[in-house]
Design a protein around this motif. Structure first.
Motif, PDB file in Angstrom:
ATOM      1  N   GLY A 102       2.045 -10.616 -26.092  1.00 60.21           N
ATOM      2  CA  GLY A 102       1.903 -11.139 -27.435  1.00 60.21           C
ATOM      3  C   GLY A 102       1.392 -12.557 -27.493  1.00 60.21           C
ATOM      4  O   GLY A 102       0.382 -12.894 -26.887  1.00 60.21           O
ATOM      5  N   ALA A 103       2.117 -13.402 -28.217  1.00 62.53           N
ATOM      6  CA  ALA A 103       1.691 -14.780 -28.452  1.00 62.53           C
ATOM      7  C   ALA A 103       1.471 -15.550 -27.156  1.00 62.53           C
ATOM      8  O   ALA A 103       0.574 -16.396 -27.065  1.00 62.53           O
ATOM      9  N   GLN A 104       2.283 -15.264 -26.153  1.00 59.11           N
ATOM     10  CA  GLN A 104       2.140 -15.943 -24.858  1.00 59.11           C
ATOM     11  C   GLN A 104       0.781 -15.619 -24.237  1.00 59.11           C
ATOM     12  O   GLN A 104       0.102 -16.495 -23.701  1.00 59.11           O
ATOM     13  N   ASP A 110      -6.688 -18.185 -24.838  1.00 52.78           N
ATOM     14  CA  ASP A 110      -7.408 -19.270 -25.511  1.00 52.78           C
ATOM     15  C   ASP A 110      -7.498 -20.516 -24.638  1.00 52.78           C
ATOM     16  O   ASP A 110      -8.557 -21.147 -24.535  1.00 52.78           O
ATOM     17  N   ASN A 111      -6.380 -20.860 -23.989  1.00 49.17           N
ATOM     18  CA  ASN A 111      -6.359 -22.060 -23.155  1.00 49.17           C
ATOM     19  C   ASN A 111      -7.253 -21.905 -21.925  1.00 49.17           C
ATOM     20  O   ASN A 111      -7.874 -22.874 -21.468  1.00 49.17           O
ATOM     21  N   GLY A 112      -7.298 -20.685 -21.379  1.00 53.95           N
ATOM     22  CA  GLY A 112      -8.157 -20.447 -20.225  1.00 53.95           C
ATOM     23  C   GLY A 112      -9.623 -20.658 -20.576  1.00 53.95           C
ATOM     24  O   GLY A 112     -10.372 -21.285 -19.813  1.00 53.95           O
ATOM     25  N   ILE A 113     -10.029 -20.162 -21.724  1.00 55.24           N
ATOM     26  CA  ILE A 113     -11.416 -20.323 -22.160  1.00 55.24           C
ATOM     27  C   ILE A 113     -11.722 -21.795 -22.441  1.00 55.24           C
ATOM     28  O   ILE A 113     -12.744 -22.336 -21.991  1.00 55.24           O
ATOM     29  N   THR A 114     -10.825 -22.451 -23.176  1.00 56.06           N
ATOM     30  CA  THR A 114     -11.028 -23.862 -23.527  1.00 56.06           C
ATOM     31  C   THR A 114     -11.064 -24.740 -22.283  1.00 56.06           C
ATOM     32  O   THR A 114     -11.934 -25.619 -22.144  1.00 56.06           O
ATOM     33  N   SER A 115     -10.127 -24.497 -21.359  1.00 62.32           N
ATOM     34  CA  SER A 115     -10.059 -25.286 -20.127  1.00 62.32           C
ATOM     35  C   SER A 115     -11.301 -25.082 -19.270  1.00 62.32           C
ATOM     36  O   SER A 115     -11.870 -26.037 -18.730  1.00 62.32           O
ATOM     37  N   TYR A 206     -10.333 -17.396 -30.215  1.00 60.85           N
ATOM     38  CA  TYR A 206     -10.764 -16.479 -29.156  1.00 60.85           C
ATOM     39  C   TYR A 206      -9.945 -15.187 -29.134  1.00 60.85           C
ATOM     40  O   TYR A 206     -10.499 -14.095 -29.010  1.00 60.85           O
ATOM     41  N   HIS A 207      -8.624 -15.301 -29.253  1.00 64.34           N
ATOM     42  CA  HIS A 207      -7.789 -14.103 -29.134  1.00 64.34           C
ATOM     43  C   HIS A 207      -7.938 -13.150 -30.324  1.00 64.34           C
ATOM     44  O   HIS A 207      -7.527 -11.993 -30.253  1.00 64.34           O
ATOM     45  N   ASP A 208      -8.516 -13.658 -31.416  1.00 66.10           N
ATOM     46  CA  ASP A 208      -8.746 -12.809 -32.586  1.00 66.10           C
ATOM     47  C   ASP A 208     -10.147 -12.197 -32.597  1.00 66.10           C
ATOM     48  O   ASP A 208     -10.457 -11.395 -33.479  1.00 66.10           O
ATOM     49  N   GLN A 209     -10.962 -12.571 -31.658  1.00 67.57           N
ATOM     50  CA  GLN A 209     -12.302 -11.992 -31.552  1.00 67.57           C
ATOM     51  C   GLN A 209     -12.166 -10.635 -30.844  1.00 67.57           C
ATOM     52  O   GLN A 209     -12.203 -10.547 -29.624  1.00 67.57           O
ATOM     53  N   ASN A 210     -12.013  -9.603 -31.623  1.00 70.99           N
ATOM     54  CA  ASN A 210     -11.773  -8.277 -31.051  1.00 70.99           C
ATOM     55  C   ASN A 210     -12.371  -7.217 -31.973  1.00 70.99           C
ATOM     56  O   ASN A 210     -11.967  -7.132 -33.141  1.00 70.99           O
ATOM     57  N   PRO A 211     -13.351  -6.450 -31.474  1.00 70.97           N
ATOM     58  CA  PRO A 211     -13.831  -6.418 -30.087  1.00 70.97           C
ATOM     59  C   PRO A 211     -14.926  -7.461 -29.840  1.00 70.97           C
ATOM     60  O   PRO A 211     -15.708  -7.771 -30.734  1.00 70.97           O
ATOM     61  N   VAL A 212     -14.963  -7.951 -28.622  1.00 69.82           N
ATOM     62  CA  VAL A 212     -16.002  -8.885 -28.214  1.00 69.82           C
ATOM     63  C   VAL A 212     -16.112  -8.863 -26.691  1.00 69.82           C
ATOM     64  O   VAL A 212     -15.106  -8.645 -26.001  1.00 69.82           O
ATOM     65  N   THR A 213     -17.313  -9.062 -26.187  1.00 69.66           N
ATOM     66  CA  THR A 213     -17.504  -9.272 -24.747  1.00 69.66           C
ATOM     67  C   THR A 213     -18.695 -10.195 -24.562  1.00 69.66           C
ATOM     68  O   THR A 213     -19.805  -9.919 -25.030  1.00 69.66           O
ATOM     69  N   MET A 214     -18.456 -11.290 -23.883  1.00 70.42           N
ATOM     70  CA  MET A 214     -19.513 -12.254 -23.613  1.00 70.42           C
ATOM     71  C   MET A 214     -20.219 -11.959 -22.292  1.00 70.42           C
ATOM     72  O   MET A 214     -21.038 -12.755 -21.818  1.00 70.42           O
ATOM     73  N   VAL A 215     -19.921 -10.825 -21.710  1.00 71.78           N
ATOM     74  CA  VAL A 215     -20.543 -10.408 -20.460  1.00 71.78           C
ATOM     75  C   VAL A 215     -22.062 -10.344 -20.610  1.00 71.78           C
ATOM     76  O   VAL A 215     -22.804 -10.566 -19.651  1.00 71.78           O
ATOM     77  N   TYR A 216     -22.522 -10.071 -21.813  1.00 69.37           N
ATOM     78  CA  TYR A 216     -23.970  -9.938 -22.024  1.00 69.37           C
ATOM     79  C   TYR A 216     -24.720 -11.206 -21.643  1.00 69.37           C
ATOM     80  O   TYR A 216     -25.880 -11.145 -21.187  1.00 69.37           O
ATOM     81  N   GLU A 217     -24.091 -12.380 -21.790  1.00 70.28           N
ATOM     82  CA  GLU A 217     -24.763 -13.631 -21.438  1.00 70.28           C
ATOM     83  C   GLU A 217     -24.997 -13.726 -19.933  1.00 70.28           C
ATOM     84  O   GLU A 217     -26.065 -14.168 -19.486  1.00 70.28           O
ATOM     85  N   LEU A 218     -24.013 -13.314 -19.153  1.00 69.66           N
ATOM     86  CA  LEU A 218     -24.163 -13.320 -17.701  1.00 69.66           C
ATOM     87  C   LEU A 218     -25.186 -12.270 -17.273  1.00 69.66           C
ATOM     88  O   LEU A 218     -25.995 -12.514 -16.364  1.00 69.66           O
ATOM     89  N   VAL A 219     -25.164 -11.121 -17.911  1.00 71.70           N
ATOM     90  CA  VAL A 219     -26.131 -10.067 -17.591  1.00 71.70           C
ATOM     91  C   VAL A 219     -27.553 -10.540 -17.876  1.00 71.70           C
ATOM     92  O   VAL A 219     -28.479 -10.287 -17.095  1.00 71.70           O
ATOM     93  N   GLU A 220     -27.742 -11.254 -18.970  1.00 72.01           N
ATOM     94  CA  GLU A 220     -29.077 -11.775 -19.282  1.00 72.01           C
ATOM     95  C   GLU A 220     -29.552 -12.737 -18.199  1.00 72.01           C
ATOM     96  O   GLU A 220     -30.732 -12.717 -17.810  1.00 72.01           O
TER      97      GLU A 220
END
Length: 228
Positions: A102-104, A110-115, A206-220
């Motif tokens: 949950g919240a944890q 979010d912190n992992g992405i921001t960091s 970030y945690h509310d962006q669902n569904p989302v995958t930023m993998v496409y940027e790495l694939v590009e």
């Protein structure tokens, strides 16, 4: 006794067979020195998928760190970078939500992405899971599905038990080729669909962006450096 030399008539000095050869001028092809990128993942599926791209002008080092908190993954990535003899041109961290606490879990995500972004890393995050990226090769959906939905779909699409068989080394090592050969799958469409999902949710935490995958940027990025 010195060896006699043949005299040259002044009238012959300008003839082609007697001209001094000049250094040939060739256009020298210069190529940019290969970039080296580090891709840190939290699973074998992701690691082997990215290593399967037939890149020519890019050196890819992909490391599977296994499951752990996102902030911890960023810390370990930093340790790898600082202690490596290789100077990486780009660093990519690939992880997903793993909704369990949950919240944890939201805070850690979010912190992992921001960091990571604060350290200059590229973060190819997915919510709910990385397997959404595979699903987007076939369909577009804005529905916030649990990962079991994607597991079931891929099991049917690939004729296997994706949870049991799809996570094994040999299968993971062939996923890239499987998608390339499947007439029903399209990486081009997956990129477009993933970008569309992000554009619709980018304004959210970030945690509310669902569904989302930023993998496409790495694939590009990888596609730009693949053999044609």
């Amino acid at each position: 006794m010195p060896k006699p030399t043949k005299s040259i008539k002044k009238t012959d000095q300008s003839k082609a067979w007697n001209r001094k050869k000049r250094a040939s001028s060739y256009q020298i092809e210069t190529r940019e020195v290969n970039k080296v990128i580090l891709i840190v993942t939290e699973g074998q599926t992701e690691q082997l998928y990215f290593k399967s791209f037939p890149v020519l002008t890019l050196t890819v080092e992909a490391i599977d760190l296994g499951g752990q908190s996102k902030t911890k993954l960023i810390q370990v990535t930093e340790d790898i970078v600082e202690n490596s003899a290789t100077k990486y041109d780009e660093i990519w961290c690939v992880f997903d939500m793993d909704i369990k606490h949950g919240a944890q879990e939201f805070s850690d995500f979010d912190n992992g992405i921001t960091s990571g972004k604060a350290k200059g890393y590229n973060i190819a995050y997915s919510n709910d899971c990385f397997d959404l990226w595979f699903y987007l090769h076939y369909h577009y959906s804005e529905q916030s599905n649990h990962r079991e939905f994607y597991y079931d779909f891929l099991s049917n699409a690939w004729g296997c038990n994706y949870v049991k068989e799809g996570k094994k080394y040999n299968f993971c090592n062939e996923v890239f080729n499987l998608l390339e050969k499947d007439e029903d799958a399209s990486q081009f469409e997956a990129i477009n669909r993933a970008r569309k999902l992000f554009e619709k949710t980018a304004h959210l935490p970030y945690h509310d962006q669902n569904p989302v995958t930023m993998v496409y940027e790495l694939v590009e990025l990888l596609n730009e450096n693949c053999r044609k």
